[in-house]
Design an enzyme around this catalytic site. Sequence first.
Site, PDB file in Angstrom:
ATOM      1  N   GLU A   6      -2.333  -0.300 -18.328  1.00  0.00           N
ATOM      2  CA  GLU A   6      -3.057  -0.969 -17.255  1.00  0.00           C
ATOM      3  C   GLU A   6      -4.358  -1.576 -17.760  1.00  0.00           C
ATOM      4  O   GLU A   6      -4.754  -2.659 -17.333  1.00  0.00           O
ATOM      5  CB  GLU A   6      -3.348   0.020 -16.123  1.00  0.00           C
ATOM      6  N   GLY A  64      -6.898  -0.198 -13.315  1.00  0.00           N
ATOM      7  CA  GLY A  64      -5.871   0.810 -13.074  1.00  0.00           C
ATOM      8  C   GLY A  64      -4.678   0.214 -12.367  1.00  0.00           C
ATOM      9  O   GLY A  64      -4.621  -0.992 -12.099  1.00  0.00           O
ATOM     10  N   GLU A  67     -11.042 -11.229 -12.388  1.00  0.00           N
ATOM     11  CA  GLU A  67     -12.176 -11.221 -13.307  1.00  0.00           C
ATOM     12  C   GLU A  67     -12.281  -9.827 -13.903  1.00  0.00           C
ATOM     13  O   GLU A  67     -11.926  -8.831 -13.268  1.00  0.00           O
ATOM     14  CB  GLU A  67     -13.460 -11.569 -12.553  1.00  0.00           C
ATOM     15  N   PRO A 124      -6.075  11.621   1.957  1.00  0.00           N
ATOM     16  CA  PRO A 124      -5.293  10.738   2.830  1.00  0.00           C
ATOM     17  C   PRO A 124      -6.115   9.506   3.206  1.00  0.00           C
ATOM     18  O   PRO A 124      -7.302   9.598   3.499  1.00  0.00           O
ATOM     19  CB  PRO A 124      -5.007  11.609   4.049  1.00  0.00           C
ATOM     20  N   GLU A 181      -4.826  -5.602 -17.203  1.00  0.00           N
ATOM     21  CA  GLU A 181      -5.822  -6.081 -16.245  1.00  0.00           C
ATOM     22  C   GLU A 181      -7.073  -6.641 -16.903  1.00  0.00           C
ATOM     23  O   GLU A 181      -7.805  -7.413 -16.273  1.00  0.00           O
ATOM     24  CB  GLU A 181      -6.204  -4.949 -15.297  1.00  0.00           C
TER      25      GLU A 181
END
Length: 221
Positions: free
Chosen positions: A55, A39, A109, A78, A59
């Site tokens: 993404e 992500g 990886e 939060p 990645e």
Amino acid sequence: MPFAVTVDLVMLTVRADALCVLLIRRAIPPHEGAYALPGGFVRDDEDLTDAAIRELSEETGVHHPAAHLEQLATYGAPGRDPRARVVTVAYLALLPEAPTPTAGSDAAEAVWLPVAEVPPLAFDHERILRDGVERARAKLEYSPLAAAFCPPEFTIAELRQVYEAVWSARLDPRNFHRKATSTPGFVVPTGRSTTGDRGRPAQLFKRGPATALYPPLLRAG
């Protein structure tokens, strides 16, 4: 208060009769060296789904189109990201096969790991993964999405192996065959059978037109 938006992906497939998830090992802080879901941040001019697909490619190098992709949930507690106030939109993707991932961008990886063997994850990704796995397990009861883990043509035994892997349970082969083939619109015979030197040929099926299973294939217990 300004906040950032990210996308995270729970990508699931079945490998060697085990439910597996695609993870990356982070190459940069925070949580450098820890495993996490693929992500990243959403760009200003980008749709959420487009960001998730981008993404994934950046990645992991996985370009395989997901057999099924849906929004899972939004997470915005939060402190979930030490860099800033970050809200993430998680996606669930089910793949019929497991393409070999290649790490890129900020990942050191990229690997498929059995869900039962996943190590501690960065951020709140353990919670997101649990939610994604439970969503997949529940959807297999009431929808035909088990076929999203299968190739275009499959045997009932292969379909049963998907249920067993996702539910982590053994199912009676005859009982499952009866339920799967008698549920309206779930699977449709192709008129073809498997070939091979071992065992009898098995009838091949494809996904039927049903969008919901009635009666559902309920988990035991």
